[in-house]
Motif scaffolding. Structure first.
Motif, PDB file in Angstrom:
ATOM      1  N   ASN A 124       0.825  -1.201   0.000  1.00 37.07           N
ATOM      2  CA  ASN A 124       0.000   0.000   0.000  1.00 37.07           C
ATOM      3  C   ASN A 124       0.867   1.262   0.000  1.00 37.07           C
ATOM      4  OD1 ASN A 124       0.835   0.448   2.617  1.00 37.07           O
ATOM      5  ND2 ASN A 124      -0.967  -0.460   3.553  1.00 37.07           N
ATOM      6  N   ASN A 125       0.205   2.399  -0.045  1.00 37.26           N
ATOM      7  CA  ASN A 125       0.881   3.686  -0.175  1.00 37.26           C
ATOM      8  C   ASN A 125       1.744   4.011   1.043  1.00 37.26           C
ATOM      9  OD1 ASN A 125       1.530   6.002  -1.533  1.00 37.26           O
ATOM     10  ND2 ASN A 125      -0.257   7.141  -0.813  1.00 37.26           N
ATOM     11  N   LEU A 126       1.291   3.623   2.228  1.00 32.73           N
ATOM     12  CA  LEU A 126       2.052   3.886   3.450  1.00 32.73           C
ATOM     13  C   LEU A 126       3.388   3.132   3.451  1.00 32.73           C
ATOM     14  CD1 LEU A 126       0.902   5.780   5.525  1.00 32.73           C
ATOM     15  CD2 LEU A 126       0.274   3.839   6.928  1.00 32.73           C
ATOM     16  N   ASP A 127       3.374   1.915   2.932  1.00 29.71           N
ATOM     17  CA  ASP A 127       4.610   1.140   2.850  1.00 29.71           C
ATOM     18  C   ASP A 127       5.614   1.803   1.917  1.00 29.71           C
ATOM     19  OD1 ASP A 127       3.563  -0.701   4.595  1.00 29.71           O
ATOM     20  OD2 ASP A 127       2.903  -2.097   3.018  1.00 29.71           O
ATOM     21  N   LYS A 128       5.125   2.345   0.811  1.00 30.05           N
ATOM     22  CA  LYS A 128       6.021   3.018  -0.137  1.00 30.05           C
ATOM     23  C   LYS A 128       6.654   4.251   0.497  1.00 30.05           C
ATOM     24  CE  LYS A 128       3.739   1.616  -4.390  1.00 30.05           C
ATOM     25  NZ  LYS A 128       3.045   2.068  -5.586  1.00 30.05           N
ATOM     26  N   VAL A 129       5.865   5.018   1.217  1.00 34.43           N
ATOM     27  CA  VAL A 129       6.382   6.217   1.874  1.00 34.43           C
ATOM     28  C   VAL A 129       7.438   5.842   2.905  1.00 34.43           C
ATOM     29  CG1 VAL A 129       5.766   8.147   3.387  1.00 34.43           C
ATOM     30  CG2 VAL A 129       4.282   7.557   1.471  1.00 34.43           C
ATOM     31  N   TYR A 130       7.164   4.792   3.674  1.00 30.76           N
ATOM     32  CA  TYR A 130       8.123   4.338   4.681  1.00 30.76           C
ATOM     33  C   TYR A 130       9.408   3.851   4.020  1.00 30.76           C
ATOM     34  CZ  TYR A 130      10.291   1.736   8.441  1.00 30.76           C
ATOM     35  OH  TYR A 130      11.186   1.264   9.358  1.00 30.76           O
TER      36      TYR A 130
ATOM     37  N   SER B  86      11.464   6.772   2.866  1.00 34.68           N
ATOM     38  CA  SER B  86      12.112   7.504   3.960  1.00 34.68           C
ATOM     39  C   SER B  86      13.312   6.741   4.514  1.00 34.68           C
ATOM     40  CB  SER B  86      11.114   7.809   5.072  1.00 34.68           C
ATOM     41  OG  SER B  86      10.756   6.641   5.758  1.00 34.68           O
TER      42      SER B  86
END
Length: 117
Positions: A2-8, A11
């Motif tokens: 999901n999108n949160l995993d990509k952001v993490y 970072s």
């Protein structure tokens, strides 16, 4: 994924990538180099002066010793502590001026380059 995993993931990856030094970062580092020695010296001298003043107060009030000799010693110690605290600010200004004059040319040139961009 999901999108949160990509952001993490991005970072975490950013932490391990080589960092490019920007001109603004260089300017901040030079400014810190110019100001930090004066700040650290003033802080250290101020702490020492305050501790000497406090110790003198303890002697003069009878907390650490008793009798006239302890009181006289405490007053002398307190005056020394006050003198150190009074000298601290002019010392800070002198060291700050010296640090700024050492890095003034580099800081001004870098600031001009940043302003022109």
């Amino acid at each position: 994924m999901n999108n949160l995993d990509k952001v993490y993931a991005e970072s975490v990856a950013k932490d391990y990538m080589p960092k490019e030094t920007s001109k603004l970062r260089q300017l901040k580092k030079l400014d810190d180099k110019a100001k930090k020695p004066a700040f650290i010296t003033a802080l250290s001298v101020g702490i020492v002066g305050a501790l000497i003043l406090g110790t003198g107060m303890c002697f003069s009030m009878g907390v650490l010793g008793s009798g006239i000799a302890a009181m006289v010693f405490g007053i002398i110690l307190g005056i020394i502590g006050i003198a150190i605290c009074i000298i601290n600010y002019p010392l800070y200004l002198k060291l700050l001026k010296k640090g700024k004059s050492m890095y003034a040319y580099e800081i001004i040139e870098l600031a001009k380059e940043i302003a022109e961009e």
